[in-house]
Design a protein around this motif. Sequence first.
Motif, mmCIF file in Angstrom:
data_model
loop_
_atom_site.group_PDB
_atom_site.id
_atom_site.type_symbol
_atom_site.label_atom_id
_atom_site.label_comp_id
_atom_site.label_asym_id
_atom_site.label_seq_id
_atom_site.Cartn_x
_atom_site.Cartn_y
_atom_site.Cartn_z
ATOM 1 N N MET A 54 78.263 53.645 55.859
ATOM 2 C CA MET A 54 79.453 53.876 55.042
ATOM 3 C C MET A 54 80.381 54.925 55.644
ATOM 4 O O MET A 54 81.464 55.167 55.123
ATOM 5 N N TYR A 55 79.973 55.509 56.761
ATOM 6 C CA TYR A 55 80.800 56.524 57.424
ATOM 7 C C TYR A 55 81.555 55.905 58.590
ATOM 8 O O TYR A 55 81.037 55.041 59.293
ATOM 9 N N GLU A 56 82.764 56.390 58.778
ATOM 10 C CA GLU A 56 83.609 55.922 59.873
ATOM 11 C C GLU A 56 84.238 57.148 60.527
ATOM 12 O O GLU A 56 84.875 57.963 59.850
ATOM 13 N N MET A 57 84.015 57.283 61.821
ATOM 14 C CA MET A 57 84.663 58.353 62.580
ATOM 15 C C MET A 57 86.087 57.915 62.896
ATOM 16 O O MET A 57 86.338 56.749 63.159
ATOM 17 N N THR A 58 87.016 58.855 62.871
ATOM 18 C CA THR A 58 88.385 58.544 63.266
ATOM 19 C C THR A 58 88.443 58.443 64.794
ATOM 20 O O THR A 58 87.490 58.810 65.483
ATOM 21 N N ALA A 59 89.544 57.961 65.301
ATOM 22 C CA ALA A 59 89.686 57.761 66.739
ATOM 23 C C ALA A 59 89.496 59.052 67.522
ATOM 24 O O ALA A 59 88.964 59.041 68.636
ATOM 25 N N SER A 60 89.906 60.174 66.938
ATOM 26 C CA SER A 60 89.761 61.461 67.636
ATOM 27 C C SER A 60 88.307 61.916 67.699
ATOM 28 O O SER A 60 87.953 62.744 68.524
ATOM 29 N N GLY A 61 87.475 61.387 66.794
ATOM 30 C CA GLY A 61 86.081 61.812 66.725
ATOM 31 C C GLY A 61 85.904 63.153 66.045
ATOM 32 O O GLY A 61 84.808 63.697 66.008
ATOM 33 N N LYS A 62 86.980 63.689 65.468
ATOM 34 C CA LYS A 62 86.912 65.011 64.854
ATOM 35 C C LYS A 62 87.073 64.971 63.344
ATOM 36 O O LYS A 62 87.147 66.002 62.698
ATOM 37 N N ARG A 63 87.132 63.783 62.781
ATOM 38 C CA ARG A 63 87.214 63.569 61.330
ATOM 39 C C ARG A 63 86.391 62.343 60.990
ATOM 40 O O ARG A 63 86.167 61.485 61.830
ATOM 41 N N PHE A 64 85.962 62.260 59.734
ATOM 42 C CA PHE A 64 85.274 61.057 59.281
ATOM 43 C C PHE A 64 85.747 60.700 57.887
ATOM 44 O O PHE A 64 86.277 61.538 57.155
#
Length: 109
Positions: A54-64
């Motif tokens: 259910m978790y998705e990392m944003t493209a930057s990898g610094k937010r979810f």
Amino acid sequence: MAAKFVLKMSGDQFMFNLVSGNGQTVLTSERYTTRAAATNGIASVKKNAANDRMYEMTASGKRFNLKAGNGQVIGGSQNYASEDGAKAGMEAVKSAAAEALVDDQTAET
């Protein structure tokens, strides 16, 4: 301090933060038009937080983002300095959400 969901107003809408035991906000909800919808959002976080899918990392990898079963975003994280920081934030949500109580700071309407 135990983890808690802080339910509050944002303008004329409702929202919540999941605050970990150390006082850090680890998840911020979307905005809701009704208190009941925000309360349902809290229930959805409790239900879905333990599920890695259910978790998705944003493209930057610094937010979810944490998503509900229907794919809608329930809440998102702050910006972290690194991907490892974001992953630690996810773990904090996973460990805090299920047992967190609700601190309702809204006025009954």
